[in-house]
Structure formats: structure tokens, C-alpha cells
Design a protein around this motif. Structure first.
Motif, PDB file in Angstrom:
ATOM      1  N   ILE A 391     -78.112  34.555  -3.800  1.00  0.00           N
ATOM      2  CA  ILE A 391     -76.905  35.323  -3.521  1.00  0.00           C
ATOM      3  C   ILE A 391     -75.876  35.042  -4.605  1.00  0.00           C
ATOM      4  CG2 ILE A 391     -75.040  35.754  -1.879  1.00  0.00           C
ATOM      5  CD1 ILE A 391     -76.937  34.810   0.344  1.00  0.00           C
ATOM      6  N   LEU A 392     -75.358  36.096  -5.196  1.00  0.00           N
ATOM      7  CA  LEU A 392     -74.315  35.998  -6.206  1.00  0.00           C
ATOM      8  C   LEU A 392     -73.100  36.798  -5.766  1.00  0.00           C
ATOM      9  CD1 LEU A 392     -73.106  35.568  -9.102  1.00  0.00           C
ATOM     10  CD2 LEU A 392     -74.331  37.657  -9.754  1.00  0.00           C
ATOM     11  N   ILE A 393     -71.931  36.179  -5.789  1.00  0.00           N
ATOM     12  CA  ILE A 393     -70.668  36.894  -5.592  1.00  0.00           C
ATOM     13  C   ILE A 393     -69.843  36.685  -6.847  1.00  0.00           C
ATOM     14  CG2 ILE A 393     -68.558  37.106  -4.237  1.00  0.00           C
ATOM     15  CD1 ILE A 393     -70.129  36.162  -1.810  1.00  0.00           C
ATOM     16  N   ALA A 394     -69.584  37.779  -7.576  1.00  0.00           N
ATOM     17  CA  ALA A 394     -68.879  37.700  -8.846  1.00  0.00           C
ATOM     18  C   ALA A 394     -67.499  38.332  -8.801  1.00  0.00           C
ATOM     19  CB  ALA A 394     -69.704  38.368  -9.949  1.00  0.00           C
ATOM     20  N   ASP A 395     -67.254  39.216  -7.841  1.00  0.00           N
ATOM     21  CA  ASP A 395     -65.963  39.899  -7.768  1.00  0.00           C
ATOM     22  C   ASP A 395     -65.896  40.641  -6.448  1.00  0.00           C
ATOM     23  OD1 ASP A 395     -63.454  40.743  -8.467  1.00  0.00           O
ATOM     24  OD2 ASP A 395     -64.072  41.872 -10.236  1.00  0.00           O
ATOM     25  N   GLY A 396     -64.750  41.202  -6.155  1.00  0.00           N
ATOM     26  CA  GLY A 396     -64.564  41.983  -4.945  1.00  0.00           C
ATOM     27  C   GLY A 396     -63.951  41.167  -3.823  1.00  0.00           C
ATOM     28  N   ASP A 397     -63.596  41.858  -2.748  1.00  0.00           N
ATOM     29  CA  ASP A 397     -63.068  41.235  -1.536  1.00  0.00           C
ATOM     30  C   ASP A 397     -64.173  41.228  -0.487  1.00  0.00           C
ATOM     31  OD1 ASP A 397     -60.609  40.921  -2.712  1.00  0.00           O
ATOM     32  OD2 ASP A 397     -59.806  42.810  -1.948  1.00  0.00           O
ATOM     33  N   ILE A 398     -64.566  40.034  -0.043  1.00  0.00           N
ATOM     34  CA  ILE A 398     -65.665  39.866   0.903  1.00  0.00           C
ATOM     35  C   ILE A 398     -65.102  39.251   2.171  1.00  0.00           C
ATOM     36  CG2 ILE A 398     -67.997  39.004   1.215  1.00  0.00           C
ATOM     37  CD1 ILE A 398     -67.571  40.724  -1.333  1.00  0.00           C
ATOM     38  N   ASP A 399     -65.308  39.879   3.317  1.00  0.00           N
ATOM     39  CA  ASP A 399     -64.771  39.418   4.603  1.00  0.00           C
ATOM     40  C   ASP A 399     -65.913  39.447   5.613  1.00  0.00           C
ATOM     41  OD1 ASP A 399     -63.347  38.884   6.896  1.00  0.00           O
ATOM     42  OD2 ASP A 399     -61.763  40.338   6.492  1.00  0.00           O
ATOM     43  N   LEU A 400     -66.301  38.262   6.115  1.00  0.00           N
ATOM     44  CA  LEU A 400     -67.518  38.149   6.917  1.00  0.00           C
ATOM     45  C   LEU A 400     -67.236  37.523   8.277  1.00  0.00           C
ATOM     46  CD1 LEU A 400     -69.784  36.611   4.128  1.00  0.00           C
ATOM     47  CD2 LEU A 400     -69.498  39.037   4.672  1.00  0.00           C
ATOM     48  N   PHE A 438     -83.771  28.505  -3.731  1.00  0.00           N
ATOM     49  CA  PHE A 438     -82.767  29.457  -3.273  1.00  0.00           C
ATOM     50  C   PHE A 438     -81.414  29.037  -3.847  1.00  0.00           C
ATOM     51  CE2 PHE A 438     -85.868  28.561   0.089  1.00  0.00           C
ATOM     52  CZ  PHE A 438     -86.536  29.782   0.129  1.00  0.00           C
ATOM     53  N   SER A 439     -80.498  29.985  -3.979  1.00  0.00           N
ATOM     54  CA  SER A 439     -79.193  29.636  -4.532  1.00  0.00           C
ATOM     55  C   SER A 439     -78.109  30.555  -3.998  1.00  0.00           C
ATOM     56  CB  SER A 439     -79.221  29.716  -6.060  1.00  0.00           C
ATOM     57  OG  SER A 439     -79.448  31.052  -6.487  1.00  0.00           O
ATOM     58  N   PHE A 440     -76.912  29.993  -3.913  1.00  0.00           N
ATOM     59  CA  PHE A 440     -75.703  30.758  -3.622  1.00  0.00           C
ATOM     60  C   PHE A 440     -74.711  30.418  -4.716  1.00  0.00           C
ATOM     61  CE2 PHE A 440     -71.501  30.747  -1.264  1.00  0.00           C
ATOM     62  CZ  PHE A 440     -71.258  32.085  -1.507  1.00  0.00           C
ATOM     63  N   ILE A 441     -74.309  31.430  -5.501  1.00  0.00           N
ATOM     64  CA  ILE A 441     -73.433  31.244  -6.649  1.00  0.00           C
ATOM     65  C   ILE A 441     -72.192  32.121  -6.478  1.00  0.00           C
ATOM     66  CG2 ILE A 441     -73.200  31.506  -9.152  1.00  0.00           C
ATOM     67  CD1 ILE A 441     -76.185  31.067  -9.393  1.00  0.00           C
ATOM     68  N   VAL A 442     -71.023  31.540  -6.733  1.00  0.00           N
ATOM     69  CA  VAL A 442     -69.768  32.284  -6.722  1.00  0.00           C
ATOM     70  C   VAL A 442     -69.115  32.113  -8.080  1.00  0.00           C
ATOM     71  CG1 VAL A 442     -67.531  32.630  -5.633  1.00  0.00           C
ATOM     72  CG2 VAL A 442     -69.473  31.843  -4.263  1.00  0.00           C
ATOM     73  N   THR A 443     -68.824  33.232  -8.751  1.00  0.00           N
ATOM     74  CA  THR A 443     -68.120  33.177 -10.025  1.00  0.00           C
ATOM     75  C   THR A 443     -66.755  33.846  -9.961  1.00  0.00           C
ATOM     76  OG1 THR A 443     -69.124  35.227 -10.844  1.00  0.00           O
ATOM     77  CG2 THR A 443     -70.316  33.177 -11.270  1.00  0.00           C
ATOM     78  N   GLY A 444     -66.465  34.563  -8.898  1.00  0.00           N
ATOM     79  CA  GLY A 444     -65.174  35.230  -8.763  1.00  0.00           C
ATOM     80  C   GLY A 444     -65.079  35.945  -7.434  1.00  0.00           C
ATOM     81  N   GLY A 445     -63.986  36.652  -7.239  1.00  0.00           N
ATOM     82  CA  GLY A 445     -63.784  37.402  -6.014  1.00  0.00           C
ATOM     83  C   GLY A 445     -63.066  36.596  -4.950  1.00  0.00           C
ATOM     84  N   THR A 446     -62.830  37.237  -3.840  1.00  0.00           N
ATOM     85  CA  THR A 446     -62.180  36.635  -2.676  1.00  0.00           C
ATOM     86  C   THR A 446     -63.151  36.673  -1.507  1.00  0.00           C
ATOM     87  OG1 THR A 446     -59.979  37.328  -3.398  1.00  0.00           O
ATOM     88  CG2 THR A 446     -60.248  36.811  -1.081  1.00  0.00           C
ATOM     89  N   ILE A 447     -63.383  35.527  -0.883  1.00  0.00           N
ATOM     90  CA  ILE A 447     -64.353  35.428   0.204  1.00  0.00           C
ATOM     91  C   ILE A 447     -63.679  34.824   1.424  1.00  0.00           C
ATOM     92  CG2 ILE A 447     -66.581  34.496   0.922  1.00  0.00           C
ATOM     93  CD1 ILE A 447     -67.198  34.121  -2.090  1.00  0.00           C
ATOM     94  N   LEU A 448     -63.694  35.559   2.530  1.00  0.00           N
ATOM     95  CA  LEU A 448     -63.183  35.077   3.811  1.00  0.00           C
ATOM     96  C   LEU A 448     -64.341  35.000   4.789  1.00  0.00           C
ATOM     97  CD1 LEU A 448     -59.923  37.220   4.230  1.00  0.00           C
ATOM     98  CD2 LEU A 448     -60.150  34.934   3.269  1.00  0.00           C
ATOM     99  N   ASP A 463     -73.374  26.717  -5.846  1.00  0.00           N
ATOM    100  CA  ASP A 463     -72.714  26.527  -7.135  1.00  0.00           C
ATOM    101  C   ASP A 463     -71.480  27.422  -7.171  1.00  0.00           C
ATOM    102  OD1 ASP A 463     -72.000  26.075  -9.745  1.00  0.00           O
ATOM    103  OD2 ASP A 463     -73.703  27.123 -10.637  1.00  0.00           O
ATOM    104  N   ILE A 464     -70.297  26.824  -7.086  1.00  0.00           N
ATOM    105  CA  ILE A 464     -69.038  27.572  -7.083  1.00  0.00           C
ATOM    106  C   ILE A 464     -68.388  27.397  -8.451  1.00  0.00           C
ATOM    107  CG2 ILE A 464     -66.766  27.816  -6.034  1.00  0.00           C
ATOM    108  CD1 ILE A 464     -68.037  26.718  -3.436  1.00  0.00           C
ATOM    109  N   GLN A 465     -68.265  28.509  -9.174  1.00  0.00           N
ATOM    110  CA  GLN A 465     -67.697  28.496 -10.523  1.00  0.00           C
ATOM    111  C   GLN A 465     -66.321  29.132 -10.581  1.00  0.00           C
ATOM    112  OE1 GLN A 465     -70.530  30.290 -13.230  1.00  0.00           O
ATOM    113  NE2 GLN A 465     -72.276  29.360 -12.185  1.00  0.00           N
ATOM    114  N   GLY A 466     -65.921  29.853  -9.555  1.00  0.00           N
ATOM    115  CA  GLY A 466     -64.631  30.531  -9.539  1.00  0.00           C
ATOM    116  C   GLY A 466     -64.422  31.215  -8.210  1.00  0.00           C
ATOM    117  N   GLY A 467     -63.379  32.029  -8.138  1.00  0.00           N
ATOM    118  CA  GLY A 467     -63.102  32.782  -6.925  1.00  0.00           C
ATOM    119  C   GLY A 467     -62.183  32.046  -5.969  1.00  0.00           C
ATOM    120  N   GLU A 468     -61.861  32.717  -4.889  1.00  0.00           N
ATOM    121  CA  GLU A 468     -61.014  32.169  -3.827  1.00  0.00           C
ATOM    122  C   GLU A 468     -61.817  32.233  -2.531  1.00  0.00           C
ATOM    123  OE1 GLU A 468     -58.279  31.205  -5.105  1.00  0.00           O
ATOM    124  OE2 GLU A 468     -58.147  32.443  -6.918  1.00  0.00           O
ATOM    125  N   ILE A 469     -62.077  31.081  -1.910  1.00  0.00           N
ATOM    126  CA  ILE A 469     -62.974  31.003  -0.755  1.00  0.00           C
ATOM    127  C   ILE A 469     -62.266  30.319   0.406  1.00  0.00           C
ATOM    128  CG2 ILE A 469     -65.196  30.192   0.100  1.00  0.00           C
ATOM    129  CD1 ILE A 469     -66.094  29.979  -2.842  1.00  0.00           C
TER     130      ILE A 469
END
Length: 610
Positions: A391-400, A438-448, A463-469
Motif C-alpha cells: 500500500i502506497l499513499i503519496a498524496d490526497g486526503d484519505i479518511d477511513l 508486504f509494505s505500507f508506505i506513506v510519502t505524502g497526503g493527509t490520512i485520518l 515506512d513513513i516518509q512524509g504526510g500528515e497522519i
């Protein structure tokens, strides 16, 4: 609409981000956040060996470049138009290429034919040469059959149905067909040739026996106001089903929209490039054997009665389903599904668009990679919010919102059954402690995240490289706000996670960015306001808790190893912890399962109570 956590970051870099309401964000807050991947296909970097791969083939344009070309609706567009007049039980025409036998009208030559009037019990049949271009112009036509399809294309190269400007047309087939052979027609409008629908008029189709509209080749809807009801599938193009514009409303007992060519890699796709598509289906809303692509359309799907319904073990009621790739490049997609809302046996990518889903199972599920790289994704209800092997999250607004794990990088359901069989027989397979690929990587974006199970969960690495979580995690000790079987690193971005303490974990101590980790003697109440305050009085973060919590993890680029941080809840100092000073514990809990000691699930897990 649920209320998400209030999260204020105050940093020396003057980064100010407030999250309140439903994934609201100050876009300027993320301007300085660098990402490792873009929708154009830049490679993702990761310190983990379990990096989520991204090969640049996850845009609609690139996938469509490998697919069979979209058909057009130009057939016989410049031909001289001849008239066919329907009159109750028969029809009349002076055209050389039209044969009338009682209530059956057969078109034997290419050309353009205007059809108007009512045929109470009959058929329009196209039986032209195999290279013929035929245009049927429906101009207030009402065609009903009691024996089979109302419009049946037996032979031609390309056939286009044009809905005349201002016209209102109706087509209905029989409730049972006289010919039920394997290759017999099975839809109110049925074609063995490529079929297109265009024009500015309206068309209502009733599929009383099986499907509403079916093409054994490709089907392109260019425009028109089209309403389809069907006992089984609503609209089906075997090689491809393409909607370029217009309004398409489908109510189906089976699948809503479908392309079912599984044999040819460049076919079997559904492509929604524009217009408005509204689907209510008893089974899958949109079912593509190969690729399901949305790029500009407004799509609404209700599948299987919605997320509060239960799906039988042998049934499928997914919102949008793809065999190879599901990609949303732009447009708006809203899904309420009893099964997975968005599902692919391979890749799911959202480089753009606005997606809102509710699911009785997974909100977004990929057997392979799941890449969110610029679109806004809101999962209002789910068992698991996002699930994929990588799973990669690089940008966008994610609300789960989830009743189990919100984000889960893990085995697919089929793989889980297989590995459990291996484990039962020989002790093999992924156990609660084994690190998977398996991997979960965050490079940017907003995650709630609002999770009753694990908030962030990986059977491999995180692996968290950026973003707001922000993670509002579970309140039971058998789950954790964050849980990784393998490495758990952070090198950038802002991370806040709070929830239960029994399985709580923090990023590895050798991460590039330092974290502070609180485990509390007593739970703090939902609804309280918490602040993380540095020794010089700087407020690092503040949040309104939406759940009871007994652990808090915070990491930001303004935090320095050795800093003393105080947790203040509703104005009262609750605990003080030192940044980068917590014990590393063995990973005993694993992703999604209870462990034997605090800190299970990540090597950076355990900390004495404070």
C-alpha cells in the motif's frame, strides 16, 4: 457525517494544519511536504526491503494505451436517411434494404434508417453484410417483443443507435425467449457486432428475460439519456464497455455494467470517461474482467443492497470490480456495497478524483498494489478500510472508518487460506510473528483513521516518509493503533496515534525521525482535549480525542531526541516522556492478532508505564 479528530501541529517550520469535519485540510499546509511518488510514475524510495513497487503503469492513459481502441459512433453518419414506420402489428418502408414480414422488420443493407412509431409485438433485425455500417435512428420508437430481443443485430460490422433530438424511445423484450441456445440473443437490445449509442434523445430499455443491452463485441455510449432495467445484467459489452458522455441509469438483478472478455489482455475493460452513471445492482455494480477505469465520469453505485446487507458465500456484490487494474484518474465515484466497494485482483490506483465509499467488507481492496497518489478517498463504513499486499499513499486526503483494521498490508483472503493450510500441516506459513513480503508506505497526503481494530497494520513493514497522519485507534488491548510485523520506520511527516495500550507500538528507535511514546496507567476519556507540550512550553500537537485512549505516539520533524514532552489532558498534566527513549520489544502480536506482551507487532513497541 462523523467528526474526525481535531489535530493541530505547531512546529518550528510554521507548519499549521487543522483537520476537522470530514477530511478538511488547509492545502497550503502540505506545500512543503515532498513525496516519493507521483501519478506520472516516479519511483517510490524506501528504506525497507518490502517497498511497495510502482512501475508507472497506473494511470488511465497508460493502461488505455495498452488496450484495444475505443470504438466510435460514426457508422453511416453521412448516409442518406430512409424511413421505417411502425404501425402496431406491422411496419412499412420504401427502402430497398428493408424487408417486412408481419411484425418482423429486417435490415439487409448498410445505411441509415429512421424508425418511428409503435411495434406492439415484433422485432427490428439487422442482418446485413459482415462489413456493413448501419445506423438506426430511433425517433419516438416503441418496440416490444413477446418472443425474444426487441432489437437484434445478427450480422454487420458496426451498428449505431442514434436517439433523435427530443425523442422518447422505449424497447422491451420477452419474459422468456423462444430460442435459448448458447449463441442466441439474450437482451432487449442485442448485437453480435460493435454497437454504439449516441444522440440527445431518451431511451428506456426493459430486459425482462436476461440482460438489458448486450454487445458480443464492443459497446460505446457516446451520449443520450438512457435508462435500463434488467432481470440479469444491465449493460454488457464483451470486449469493452465505454461511456463517453450522457446519462446512464441502470437497475439490474445481476451485474450493472459488465465487460467479460477474460481471454484477450487488451479487452474486457470498462472505461467511464464522462457523463453520469448511476447503477443499482443485485450483484456487482461494475464488473470488468480486465480493467475498470474512471476518468471524468460521475459514478454512483449501490451493490447488493448496500453496506448493511450480507452477501452469501457464493455471491459477489462488489461496487467496482476489476480482474487486472482498477484506476480512478478523475471524476467522482460514490459506492455503497454489501461486499468490497472497490476491488481488484491486481492493482488499485487512485491518482485523482473524489471517491466516497461504504462497504460491508473492504472499502478498497487490491490483491496486489494499492496506490493512492492524489485523489481524495473517504471510507465512511467498512470492515477494513484499505487492504492490499503493498500500500502506497503519496498524496490526497484519505479518511477511513473501519470496524477492524483501517489500513492492512497483508495476505489476500485466498492466500490466507492457503498459508493456514500450510501452517496446520507443517507449521509453515505466516504466523503471528513472521515477517511477510508486504509494505505500507506513506510519502505524502493527509490520512485520518478511525479504527476499532488496528489503525495502521502491516504483516511486513511500515515506512513513513512524509504526510500528515492521525490515527484514532482501538480501545481494546487485543488491537493496536499501529502494528507491523517487520520494520517500522519514520523519516518525515507528522504522525499522531492514540488508542489502547496492550499492543501499542511506536516507530523503531533507529528511525531518522524521532518519536515520543506514552503508555498511561489509566485510560483518558473520549471527548477530552489533549496537548503534547515541549519543555520550553511549545505545544507540539493538540487533538480532540474521539475515543478513549491509554497510549499516545507523536512524531514530527521539530522533535529532537532527548526532548522532554508532557501530555496534558483537559488542562491536567498526565505524564511526561522522553523523545526517543522507549524500550524495543519482541514482535509477538503480529498484524491483526493478540499478543502475549505489550508492544507486539513492531520492534519499537514496549515502554514502561508512566
Amino acid at each position: 457525517m462523523r467528526r474526525t479528530p481535531l489535530f493541530l501541529i505547531a512546529s518550528t517550520a510554521t507548519l499549521g494544519l487543522v483537520l476537522t469535519g470530514c477530511a478538511a485540510t488547509d492545502e497550503s499546509a502540505t506545500d512543503d511536504v515532498s513525496t516519493g511518488s507521483t501519478a506520472s510514475g516516479d519511483e517510490v524510495s524506501s528504506d525497507s526491503d518490502d517497498s511497495a513497487s510502482y512501475d508507472g503503469d497506473a494511470t488511465v492513459e497508460e493502461i488505455m494505451a495498452d488496450n484495444e481502441d475505443v470504438g466510435d459512433t460514426d457508422a453511416a453518419a453521412d448516409a442518406e436517411v430512409v424511413d421505417i414506420t411502425l404501425d402496431g402489428g406491422t411496419a412499412s418502408s420504401d427502402a430497398e434494404g428493408v424487408e417486412v414480414d408481419g411484425s418482423t422488420v429486417t435490415i439487409t443493407q448498410e445505411g441509415a434508417y429512421r424508425i418511428s412509431g409503435t411495434l406492439d409485438d415484433g422485432q427490428i433485425v439487422v442482418a446485413a453484410p459482415e462489413d456493413a455500417q448501419v445506423r438506426l435512428i430511433l425517433d419516438d420508437a416503441d418496440i416490444t417483443s413477446s418472443t425474444g430481443s426487441a432489437i437484434s443485430v445478427e450480422e454487420a460490422d458496426d451498428v449505431v443507435i442514434e436517439l433523435a433530438d427530443g425523442s422518447d424511445n422505449h424497447v422491451a423484450d420477452a419474459e422468456s425467449y423462444a430460442d435459448t441456445g448458447e449463441d442466441a440473443p439474450n437482451a432487449a437490445i442485442y448485437s453480435t457486432a460493435d454497437l454504439g449509442i449516441t444522440g440527445t434523445g431518451a431511451l428506456t430499455v426493459e430486459g425482462n428475460a436476461n440482460d438489458g443491452i448486450t454487445s458480443k463485441d464492443g459497446l460505446v455510449i457516446d451520449s443520450g439519456d438512457i435508462t435500463v432495467t434488467a432481470v440479469d445484467d444491465g449493460v454488457r459489452g464483451k470486449d469493452q464497455l465505454v461511456v463517453l458522455d450522457g446519462t446512464l441509469t441502470v437497475t439490474a438483478g445481476g451485474d450493472g455494467l459488465k465487460a467479460d472478455n477474460e481471454d484477450d489482455a487488451d479487452r474486457g475493460y470498462v472505461y467511464l470517461a464522462g457523463g453520469t452513471v448511476d447503477v443499482t445492482a443485485g450483484a456487482d455494480g461494475i464488473d470488468a474482467a480486465q480493467d475498470a477505469l474512471v476518468d471524468g465520469a460521475t459514478v454512483t453505485v449501490v451493490a447488493g443492497g448496500g453496506h448493511e446487507e450480507t452477501v452469501a458465500d457464493d455471491a459477489s456484490a462488489k461496487g467496482v470490480k476489476a480482474g487486472i487494474a482498477l484506476v480512478i484518474g478523475s471524476g467522482t465515484v460514490t459506492v455503497d456495497a454489501a461486499d468490497d466497494a472497490l476491488h481488484s485482483d491486481g492493482l488499485v490506483a487512485v491518482p485523482g478524483g473524489d471517491v466516497t465509499v461504504a462497504s460491508g467488507d473492504d472499502g478498497v481492496h487490491a490483491d496486489g498494489n494499492l496506490n493512492l497518489e492524489g485523489g481524495n478517498v473517504t471510507v465512511t463504513a467498512s470492515y477494513e478500510g484499505l487492504e492490499g499486499s503493498d500500500i502506497l499513499i503519496a498524496d490526497g486526503d484519505i479518511d477511513l472508518t473501519s470496524t477492524d483494521d483501517a489500513i492492512n498490508a497483508a495476505l489476500t483472503a485466498d492466500d490466507a487460506v492457503e498459508q493456514q493450510a500450510r501452517a496446520d500441516g507443517s507449521g509453515g506459513g505466516y504466523g503471528t510473528e513472521e515477517v511477510g513480503d508486504f509494505s505500507f508506505i506513506v510519502t505524502g497526503g493527509t490520512i485520518l483513521v478511525d479504527a476499532e481494530g488496528d489503525g495502521l497494520d502491516s504483516n511486513g513493514s511500515i515506512d513513513i516518509q512524509g504526510g500528515e497522519i492521525v490515527v484514532a485507534g482501538p480501545t481494546t488491548d487485543g488491537e493496536a493503533p499501529m502494528d507491523a510485523n517487520g520494520t517500522f520506520t519514520i523519516s518525515g511527516g507528522d504522525l499522531l496515534a492514540y488508542g489502547s495500550s496492550g499492543m501499542a507500538s511506536a516507530p523503531d528507535l533507529d528511525s531518522e525521525q524521532v518519536s515520543v511514546f506514552f503508555l498511561l496507567d489509566a485510560a483518558q476519556a473520549s471527548g477530552s482535549t489533549a496537548e503534547l507540550v515541549a519543555s520550553d512550553g511549545t505545544v507540539l500537537a493538540t487533538f480532540d480525542a474521539t475515543r478513549d485512549f491509554q497510549s499516545v505516539v507523536w512524531s514530527g520533524d521539530d522533535l529532537t531526541e532527548g526532548d522532554e514532552v508532557t501530555l496534558v489532558v483537559d488542562g491536567t498534566e498526565v505524564a511526561t516522556a522522553t523523545a526517543g527513549d522507549y524500550e524495543e520489544g519482541e514482535a509477538t502480536g503480529g498484524a491483526g492478532g493478540p499478543g502475549e506482551m505489550p508492544g507486539g507487532g513492531a520492534p519499537g513497541g514496549e515502554m514502561p508505564q508512566v
